[in-house]
Motif scaffolding. Structure first.
Motif, PDB file in Angstrom:
ATOM      1  N   THR A 221      21.523  -0.360  -5.394  1.00  0.00           N
ATOM      2  CA  THR A 221      21.116   0.691  -6.324  1.00  0.00           C
ATOM      3  C   THR A 221      21.639   2.068  -5.902  1.00  0.00           C
ATOM      4  O   THR A 221      21.639   2.393  -4.711  1.00  0.00           O
ATOM      5  CB  THR A 221      19.574   0.784  -6.360  1.00  0.00           C
ATOM      6  N   VAL A 222      22.086   2.862  -6.882  1.00  0.00           N
ATOM      7  CA  VAL A 222      22.349   4.281  -6.631  1.00  0.00           C
ATOM      8  C   VAL A 222      21.003   4.979  -6.706  1.00  0.00           C
ATOM      9  O   VAL A 222      20.378   5.060  -7.761  1.00  0.00           O
ATOM     10  CB  VAL A 222      23.308   4.869  -7.686  1.00  0.00           C
ATOM     11  N   MET A 223      20.511   5.472  -5.578  1.00  0.00           N
ATOM     12  CA  MET A 223      19.120   5.931  -5.501  1.00  0.00           C
ATOM     13  C   MET A 223      18.942   7.364  -6.002  1.00  0.00           C
ATOM     14  O   MET A 223      18.633   8.272  -5.241  1.00  0.00           O
ATOM     15  CB  MET A 223      18.609   5.758  -4.084  1.00  0.00           C
TER      16      MET A 223
ATOM     17  N   ASP B 157      26.348   2.153   0.713  1.00  0.00           N
ATOM     18  CA  ASP B 157      25.807   1.032   1.487  1.00  0.00           C
ATOM     19  C   ASP B 157      26.732   0.578   2.605  1.00  0.00           C
ATOM     20  O   ASP B 157      26.299   0.361   3.734  1.00  0.00           O
ATOM     21  CB  ASP B 157      25.562  -0.171   0.552  1.00  0.00           C
TER      22      ASP B 157
ATOM     23  N   VAL C  38      13.493   0.619  10.462  1.00  0.00           N
ATOM     24  CA  VAL C  38      12.996   1.673  11.348  1.00  0.00           C
ATOM     25  C   VAL C  38      11.636   1.307  11.923  1.00  0.00           C
ATOM     26  O   VAL C  38      11.415   1.374  13.140  1.00  0.00           O
ATOM     27  CB  VAL C  38      12.916   3.005  10.585  1.00  0.00           C
TER      28      VAL C  38
ATOM     29  N   ASP D 233      25.514   0.517   6.395  1.00  0.00           N
ATOM     30  CA  ASP D 233      25.250  -0.772   7.025  1.00  0.00           C
ATOM     31  C   ASP D 233      26.421  -1.243   7.886  1.00  0.00           C
ATOM     32  O   ASP D 233      26.370  -2.338   8.451  1.00  0.00           O
ATOM     33  CB  ASP D 233      24.944  -1.828   5.948  1.00  0.00           C
TER      34      ASP D 233
ATOM     35  N   VAL E 251      19.955   3.622  12.314  1.00  0.00           N
ATOM     36  CA  VAL E 251      18.754   2.929  12.799  1.00  0.00           C
ATOM     37  C   VAL E 251      18.543   3.227  14.279  1.00  0.00           C
ATOM     38  O   VAL E 251      17.422   3.409  14.742  1.00  0.00           O
ATOM     39  CB  VAL E 251      18.838   1.406  12.536  1.00  0.00           C
TER      40      VAL E 251
ATOM     41  N   ASP F 179      15.662   0.259   4.860  1.00  0.00           N
ATOM     42  CA  ASP F 179      15.652   1.239   5.951  1.00  0.00           C
ATOM     43  C   ASP F 179      14.262   1.409   6.553  1.00  0.00           C
ATOM     44  O   ASP F 179      14.102   1.484   7.770  1.00  0.00           O
ATOM     45  CB  ASP F 179      16.196   2.573   5.440  1.00  0.00           C
TER      46      ASP F 179
ATOM     47  N   PRO G 211      18.283  14.858  -4.840  1.00  0.00           N
ATOM     48  CA  PRO G 211      17.281  15.502  -5.694  1.00  0.00           C
ATOM     49  C   PRO G 211      16.017  15.880  -4.932  1.00  0.00           C
ATOM     50  O   PRO G 211      15.227  16.694  -5.410  1.00  0.00           O
ATOM     51  CB  PRO G 211      16.982  14.437  -6.751  1.00  0.00           C
ATOM     52  N   THR G 212      15.804  15.262  -3.781  1.00  0.00           N
ATOM     53  CA  THR G 212      14.686  15.659  -2.930  1.00  0.00           C
ATOM     54  C   THR G 212      15.273  16.076  -1.590  1.00  0.00           C
ATOM     55  O   THR G 212      15.183  15.347  -0.601  1.00  0.00           O
ATOM     56  CB  THR G 212      13.702  14.487  -2.725  1.00  0.00           C
TER      57      THR G 212
ATOM     58  N   CYS H 246      11.386  -0.948  14.779  1.00  0.00           N
ATOM     59  CA  CYS H 246      11.673  -0.401  16.115  1.00  0.00           C
ATOM     60  C   CYS H 246      10.408   0.086  16.827  1.00  0.00           C
ATOM     61  O   CYS H 246      10.399   0.267  18.042  1.00  0.00           O
ATOM     62  CB  CYS H 246      12.629   0.794  16.030  1.00  0.00           C
TER      63      CYS H 246
ATOM     64  N   PRO I   8      12.753   7.999  -2.454  1.00  0.00           N
ATOM     65  CA  PRO I   8      13.694   8.631  -1.529  1.00  0.00           C
ATOM     66  C   PRO I   8      14.145   7.704  -0.412  1.00  0.00           C
ATOM     67  O   PRO I   8      14.968   8.084   0.406  1.00  0.00           O
ATOM     68  CB  PRO I   8      12.874   9.779  -0.947  1.00  0.00           C
ATOM     69  N   GLU I   9      13.586   6.486  -0.352  1.00  0.00           N
ATOM     70  CA  GLU I   9      13.932   5.607   0.773  1.00  0.00           C
ATOM     71  C   GLU I   9      13.952   4.165   0.294  1.00  0.00           C
ATOM     72  O   GLU I   9      13.243   3.787  -0.633  1.00  0.00           O
ATOM     73  CB  GLU I   9      12.900   5.778   1.900  1.00  0.00           C
TER      74      GLU I   9
ATOM     75  N   MET J 182      17.383  10.334   8.108  1.00  0.00           N
ATOM     76  CA  MET J 182      16.513   9.610   7.170  1.00  0.00           C
ATOM     77  C   MET J 182      15.334  10.492   6.711  1.00  0.00           C
ATOM     78  O   MET J 182      14.980  11.404   7.407  1.00  0.00           O
ATOM     79  CB  MET J 182      15.975   8.324   7.791  1.00  0.00           C
ATOM     80  N   PRO J 183      14.739  10.162   5.576  1.00  0.00           N
ATOM     81  CA  PRO J 183      15.108   9.084   4.670  1.00  0.00           C
ATOM     82  C   PRO J 183      16.447   9.364   3.992  1.00  0.00           C
ATOM     83  O   PRO J 183      16.787  10.522   3.757  1.00  0.00           O
ATOM     84  CB  PRO J 183      13.979   9.075   3.644  1.00  0.00           C
ATOM     85  N   VAL J 184      17.185   8.291   3.689  1.00  0.00           N
ATOM     86  CA  VAL J 184      18.507   8.430   3.089  1.00  0.00           C
ATOM     87  C   VAL J 184      18.517   7.795   1.698  1.00  0.00           C
ATOM     88  O   VAL J 184      18.009   6.690   1.508  1.00  0.00           O
ATOM     89  CB  VAL J 184      19.591   7.792   3.990  1.00  0.00           C
ATOM     90  N   ARG J 185      19.053   8.509   0.734  1.00  0.00           N
ATOM     91  CA  ARG J 185      19.225   7.939  -0.610  1.00  0.00           C
ATOM     92  C   ARG J 185      20.552   7.195  -0.636  1.00  0.00           C
ATOM     93  O   ARG J 185      21.623   7.808  -0.679  1.00  0.00           O
ATOM     94  CB  ARG J 185      19.188   9.056  -1.663  1.00  0.00           C
ATOM     95  N   ARG J 186      20.464   5.877  -0.637  1.00  0.00           N
ATOM     96  CA  ARG J 186      21.654   5.028  -0.575  1.00  0.00           C
ATOM     97  C   ARG J 186      22.510   5.197  -1.827  1.00  0.00           C
ATOM     98  O   ARG J 186      21.999   5.308  -2.934  1.00  0.00           O
ATOM     99  CB  ARG J 186      21.230   3.567  -0.434  1.00  0.00           C
ATOM    100  N   ASN J 187      23.807   5.234  -1.622  1.00  0.00           N
ATOM    101  CA  ASN J 187      24.803   5.312  -2.700  1.00  0.00           C
ATOM    102  C   ASN J 187      24.749   6.629  -3.466  1.00  0.00           C
ATOM    103  O   ASN J 187      25.477   6.815  -4.424  1.00  0.00           O
ATOM    104  CB  ASN J 187      24.673   4.117  -3.650  1.00  0.00           C
ATOM    105  N   LEU J 188      23.887   7.547  -3.024  1.00  0.00           N
ATOM    106  CA  LEU J 188      23.870   8.890  -3.585  1.00  0.00           C
ATOM    107  C   LEU J 188      24.276   9.888  -2.490  1.00  0.00           C
ATOM    108  O   LEU J 188      25.070  10.781  -2.710  1.00  0.00           O
ATOM    109  CB  LEU J 188      22.466   9.233  -4.100  1.00  0.00           C
TER     110      LEU J 188
END
Lengths: 338, 338, 338
Positions: free
Chosen positions: B89-91, C307, B105, C311, C318, B101, C184-185, B108, B96-97, C297-303
């Protein structure tokens, strides 16, 4: 995990014999000197807060953890739930659970329940009965510790007694004056109730000063008179701060609501606006007999008490807060040590 | 802190072989007798509550602490956050997470993750897939323990099995009847799902009674039939409480929503109003074979079950709650002991 | 429980001498190898969150518990309270308590206070002074640990340094490029501030890339220049991600708000919409010198980052999160071990 000893609760300091209070104060002072031992390893106390708390919760958790035990917060806001307390009720209202069941279940998980109830705020004649905390004590199978109900605050009372004994030595015959303060977020008279009665059992001279309309609960006051007679002290009231402070050894500042406006914020604000000047400053404190200042916090600086008094050499306010830790350790050890 | 053993999760009791359930029940009963050892000293379980909880959280924290371990509450309301679970997904939405992830995390920091998910409440066909808890299990590097998802409540199921074994001895051939109750705040069928399947694996005769329109999930019911055939029991349903209770050894009361109104509170309230009388009273209970009463709580007294039954000698409800503690200690020791 | 050692706080990594940072990094790496010892048994840290937190709180609690100590969450939402910090104020406003008193009291109960403050969000010129965290440090009688203020995030900075040392070995002369991302955040620049200054003290080449209008705080940037001169590194900025990434050893992605729109969400959203493409993908990362990816983090994946980079084998994200645990254990042991 009920034990075989008879079940004791601490709802009010009246639940303790005078010799037990003496023992608890001695133990508190010893624990203050030597905090170390993990005497409650493996024990867990469940904390139920139906009303917010900062000082009580943090000192209680710290006390239990310093003794090697654990606490479980049972009422994070997401867990909050309404409880039914009436006997035989058909439970078709908002409350999904009865105190009887919640108390029975939680008694299986913890070694004691420490509870702060939330007054309904509706009618004082109802709230003063302390039905909530008494219902928990009735149904729990482990000791219930009152962390402040509508009427009593025994843990604050014990810490305050300890602080006075540290600072004044012998209490008999000394004068303890409770002086009302004018706060936009009035606290409650529970700390006054608990300490006043306990101080009278030690033969102190107790005075209460408040503006007209802010008189304490009638029954609490009647019991104060009886305790004064029985133990050779006095319990008097007045409507001027200066009259209470003159010659006092301890000035105990505390804000509380008028019972006449109980549950009516508009009338309460209006009455408060007419209450006049009750600020504790250097001039007023000088009327005492080298009087110590006590306050159970939170304190509004320069509105209830001026900075120079709060931060001065006669202020016991931080020590009172510190003694919450030590005296609660004594209570926990007394109730829970196997 | 992943260990070298193969990673095991507990999402449903189906994740356990029958011999493992037997071992866990034996361990639960031993831990109930001798609770003492700190076998999990230094271990920490992270608790994630996406939905409120009182009994589960307090029994789980108590279990871990009695074993000498720690818990961390990962979702106090101020920490709450939405998580994305879709792959690729394009987030750019609210979350936000990603679970990927968050799970990596938190793995750990703790030795296991215990999670209660929140059903979307939208469509049962979606919620029944349990995508949230399965996503955590997919991405976590430590064991994931289900503290109730849309479909399963394995920890309640295990405590209930333990309670039946304590009370009935041999389970094979005994009759366990689930009886729907009419509550304005319906619980969920998860406890029924988990216990029903487990009881069938022990060869019990299982009956479910509910008003028309409150039938259990089709796939859960199909699996129940298959388990009955495989293990020599039966799984039958009816629409009258009395039919289910007649001759039963255990009457298990539970409220749940109609799947036909899932996500529609207005229709649900209307259907509930027409559901009729399902109150469990002395008269109904007398139809059983000295039937025990079980209920996973919270229970609405005199609306679901009358006081005299709940507080009577055949009620196992407090014992069920107590056994949550012991059986969860068994699960934790099984999953975490090094 | 104040000790006899001089009181140390950790508000910014500037509070530490370079040799102390070296020692903390060495200790962090040792604790990562051998996590076991309960060196802080009996110690308690109070956690104050005036702003939500997931990673920081859970890693901090886990760190303290793995060292045998305890934590107390002092600000569950029901406990939340506003505090006055001005000297001499007549407290007739909303705040019922002064930081001076809260800090003095809590210092009686715990061995250290770990605090995350909440920026007012009004004016950057005010928030950047970090008055809240500095007021706690002024009044506390135990060490204060900054868990993120308006300006600094020293615990993240330390974990990031540890991660770079693990991955790059010698830091001197290596290139660390901070690259703005479009979320956006938006997070905050605190992690950038803390790590940038620390990296410059190790002689690294630091680059910052952001769209025009997203420049870092002037004073933070001026100090960066001074640190570069003093330690033989460089601190440069640019407005293209590619310029910063070319030849870099580490690409550190982070979103932050424009200081020009501080406190104005409408203008901020409008500016963000014009900021263009800052997505970190394989093509961009390939410009680096086998560059590692870092993100707090937190990270918005693909924005923010695709990925395959997040990864992939060069991602340290991580590990950064894991190292929060180890480096915080080092800080706690350094501050609290008796």
């Amino acid at each position: 995990m009920p034990s075989s000893r008879p079940l004791r609760h601490l709802i009010s300091l009246h639940d303790l014999a005078q010799s037990e209070i003496d023992d608890l104060l001695d133990l508190s002072l010893r624990l203050k000197q030597r905090p170390g031992k993990a005497t409650l390893a493996g024990k867990t106390v469940g904390l139920l807060f139906f009303r917010g708390s900062l000082r009580t919760r943090s000192s209680f958790e710290a006390a239990m953890k310093q003794l090697g035990g654990n606490t479980i917060n049972l009422t994070a806001s997401s867990d909050f739930w309404e409880l039914e307390s009436g006997a035989g009720t058909v439970m078709d209202g908002r409350a999904p659970e009865h105190v009887k069941d919640a108390a029975a279940v939680l008694s299986c998980y913890v070694d004691a329940l420490a509870i702060r109830t939330k007054p309904s705020g509706g009618a004082w004649a109802v709230d003063r009965r302390d039905a909530d905390i008494r219902s928990w004590a009735e149904h729990a199978r482990v000791p219930v510790i009152n962390m402040e109900s509508s009427l009593w605050h025994p843990l604050q009372g014990l810490a305050d007694l300890m602080t006075m004994r540290e600072s004044l030595g012998e209490l008999r015959g000394k004068t303890l004056s409770f002086v009302w303060t004018n706060s936009p977020t009035a606290a409650s008279p529970t700390a006054v109730h608990s300490l006043m009665h306990a101080a009278l059992r030690y033969g102190m001279q107790v005075r209460v000063a408040n503006p007209a309309g802010y008189e304490l609960d009638e029954d609490v006051w009647r019991r104060a008179g009886a305790l004064a007679s029985e133990h050779g002290g006095t319990a008097t009231s007045c409507t001027e701060a200066n009259d209470a402070i003159r010659g006092a050894h301890v000035v105990y500042a505390r804000s509380w609501h008028s019972l006449e406006d109980y549950g009516n914020p508009t009338l309460a604000a209006s009455r408060r606006a007419r209450a006049g000047d009750w600020l504790l400053d250097e001039r007023r404190m000088a009327l005492g007999d080298e009087a110590k200042l006590m306050h159970a916090m939170p304190v509004r600086r320069n509105l209830e008490v001026v900075d120079s008094v709060l931060d001065g050499p006669r202020s016991l306010v931080v020590r009172q807060a510190e003694n919450r830790l030590h005296s609660q350790k004594a209570v926990l050890q007394w109730l829970l040590r196997s």
